[in-house]
Design a protein around this motif. Structure first.
Motif, short mmCIF file in Angstrom:
data_model
loop_
_atom_site.label_atom_id
_atom_site.label_comp_id
_atom_site.label_asym_id
_atom_site.label_seq_id
_atom_site.Cartn_x
_atom_site.Cartn_y
_atom_site.Cartn_z
N GLY A 1 0.82 -1.19 0.00
CA GLY A 1 0.00 0.00 0.00
C GLY A 1 0.87 1.25 0.00
O GLY A 1 2.03 1.22 0.40
N GLY B 1 -2.20 -1.41 -3.99
CA GLY B 1 -3.56 -1.79 -3.59
C GLY B 1 -4.63 -1.01 -4.32
O GLY B 1 -5.68 -1.55 -4.69
N ASP C 1 -7.38 -2.78 -6.55
CA ASP C 1 -8.74 -2.59 -6.06
C ASP C 1 -9.64 -2.03 -7.15
O ASP C 1 -10.78 -2.49 -7.32
N ASP D 1 -0.42 -5.46 2.12
CA ASP D 1 -1.85 -5.65 2.35
C ASP D 1 -2.23 -7.11 2.55
O ASP D 1 -3.27 -7.40 3.14
N ALA E 1 -4.31 -8.09 5.70
CA ALA E 1 -5.58 -8.81 5.52
C ALA E 1 -5.63 -10.03 6.43
O ALA E 1 -6.68 -10.34 7.03
N PRO F 1 -5.96 0.75 3.18
CA PRO F 1 -5.33 -0.44 2.58
C PRO F 1 -6.24 -1.10 1.55
O PRO F 1 -6.82 -2.15 1.77
N MET G 1 -6.51 -5.00 0.42
CA MET G 1 -7.15 -6.07 1.19
C MET G 1 -8.30 -6.70 0.42
O MET G 1 -8.67 -7.85 0.69
#
Length: 507
Positions: free
Chosen positions: A45, A49, A53, A396, A400, A432, A435
């Motif tokens: 991160g 991420g 994402d 991450d 997680a 983050p 995750m």
């Protein structure tokens, strides 16, 4: 013997090496450096991420037109091509770190192949030297494993400049005919990866053409048919989203262009000497182990007599010099500065170093072959250390697993991070986002200081159902309960993780 290929066969005597053998050598080296430990490290991160994402959000929503961090938070800070590439890889190879990073290893390898093609024009006797310099320079090697826009941008810009080289120094009629088209295709892809910064090599191309051939020749770069390819590839997405979202044109111009160049709104080393702090270490340490060639290239480039000679002879070295210097000046003047911005400039730098070293560098030398093999081993060791023994605090995947342990036995459908941040940009940096890849649940990032923070929290709970709230410890439980009162939601304490208190919320 390096990578299973006899180094002495590459460079023996004055005769140029066989193209197929040297090209195979570069491919082997690129695969070794680009793919080893490629999926061993978790997403770091915040940047890695964020990109993954956004790709996952596209896959889950089916909306590949509009980038977003979460179902409620759009993200137009970057064009979508990077997200498309990551999403495509994960669609083919699964939702895992290896698949997310695969496009970057392939881009690294493809960049070496394009440098090989450029090397045939810059130093025809040793076209393998430029990709060798680039592949084994510390900075390009390290960044080849980082999920960002810059690795893909470097590939697109290399395509564009190779197209211009084919047009300006053709080896055949076909190169002259299609080189300009390839140039504009490369710039279209670069614009769809990172917007205006992708066009910085065009400054060097125009400057070179004007200096050597005049303004009329520069005008011939903009042939209507080839320029149309650039507009279709680079601008179609912008036209579609601007027509759909009011105010987006102002955002692109004011925030993404004016804000990054002239203001400190992104808090990225904007001070008067920020460019030295950020860029000097990249150039000093990032060019290892080729300092000798880099110093010799700088000495030649610093001589006014070299410029005159290059201009009179229409030398490709003048193009390389301008390709490095003009974008670098722009990066220094701009107020937003990050190390990865310099990655595309290692292309002309590698070519300049190769052009200076080509007459004397002999890979058949046992000493050179041994040192190169030792350096490759060092690079792979560095990659192994970063994969297994460094970065847990920003990994991450590690985060997680810690959250999953803290919330074991709890059924939740989304993670909602509520940060007590001073500015909205901090949400991008502190949440983050990666995750989502490891927990398989949407991630929301909400700034507590926003006037509508309570509304955002309630909207996330309503959209997702039972959610795991990760609340900054600086926010009191009483204030949280008042915020949840806006939607008659309730929150049950569920432990803690790092700087967050965990609550299970449902409406």
């Amino acid at each position: 013997m390096i990578g299973g290929i006899d180094a002495r066969a590459i460079n023996r005597g004055a005769a140029p090496p066989r193209t197929s053998r040297t090209l195979l050598w570069i491919v082997v080296l690129g695969i070794l450096l680009g793919f080893t430990f490629q999926g061993s490290r978790g997403l770091w991160g915040p940047d890695e991420g964020r990109y993954v994402d956004a790709a996952l959000q596209m896959m889950d929503s089916g909306n590949y037109m509009v980038p977003a961090y979460s179902p409620a938070e759009l993200n137009f800070s970057k064009p979508p091509l990077t997200y498309w590439v990551i999403a495509g890889s994960m669609q083919l190879f699964g939702r895992n770190t290896w698949a997310a990073r695969l496009p970057y290893a392939l881009a690294y390898l493809a960049t070496l192949l394009i440098l090989f093609a450029m090397g045939r024009k810059v130093c025809p006797g040793k076209p393998w030297l430029a990709p060798l310099v680039y592949a084994t320079s510390l900075f390009p090697f390290l960044t080849s494993n980082i999920i960002s826009t810059d690795v893909l941008l470097t590939l697109a810009e290399s395509v564009a400049v190779l197209g211009f080289m084919m047009f300006a120094w053709p080896d055949s009629v076909l190169q002259r005919r299609y080189g300009r088209l390839l140039m504009w295709l490369g710039f279209g892809l670069a614009f769809l990866i990172k917007g205006p910064p992708g066009l910085l090599p065009l400054l060097a191309i125009i400057a070179f053409t004007v200096l050597c051939d005049g303004w009329r020749a520069a005008g011939r770069l903009f042939a209507a048919g080839d320029l149309l390819v650039f507009l279709v590839v680079g601008f179609t997405w912008y036209v579609l989203v601007i027509s759909r979202y009011s105010g987006l044109l102002h955002y692109f111009i004011h925030d993404e262009v004016y804000g990054r160049i002239f203001t400190n709104m992104y808090v990225r080393h904007s001070g008067s000497f920020g460019w030295i702090v950020v860029y000097a270490p990249v150039l000093i340490f990032g060019t290892l182990p080729w300092w000798g060639g880099a110093v010799r290239a700088v000495k030649v480039a610093a001589s006014p007599s070299s410029w005159r000679t290059w201009r009179e002879k229409r030398s490709i070295r003048l193009l390389l010099f301008l390709w490095f210097v003009l974008p670098f000046v722009v990066f220094c003047l701009a107020k937003s500065r990050l190390p990865l911005y310099l990655l595309p400039l290692f292309l002309p730098l590698a070519l300049l170093v190769a052009s200076r070293m080509a007459p004397a560098f002999d890979l058949a030398s046992r000493r050179n072959a041994f040192l190169l093999a030792a350096w490759v081993g060092t690079l792979l060791s560095i990659k192994a250390v970063t994969a297994y023994a460094y970065g847990a605090h920003i990994d991450d995947d590690v985060g997680a697993r810690e959250v999953a342990t803290a919330a074991v036995g709890i059924d939740y459908r989304a993670l909602v991070f509520v940060e007590k941040a001073t500015d909205s940009y901090a949400i991008e940096e502190q949440t983050p986002w990666g995750m989502r890849l490891y927990l398989g649940k949407p991630v929301y990032g909400i700034r507590w200081m926003d006037a509508d923070a309570a509304t955002q929290i309630c909207a996330a709970i309503k959209a997702q159902g039972q959610s795991l709230l990760l609340i900054d410890r600086g926010i009191s439980r009483e204030d949280l309960e008042r915020a949840l009162g806006h939607c008659q939601a309730s929150a049950t304490p569920a432990g803690a993780w790092r700087k967050y208190l965990l609550f299970v919320a449902h409406d």
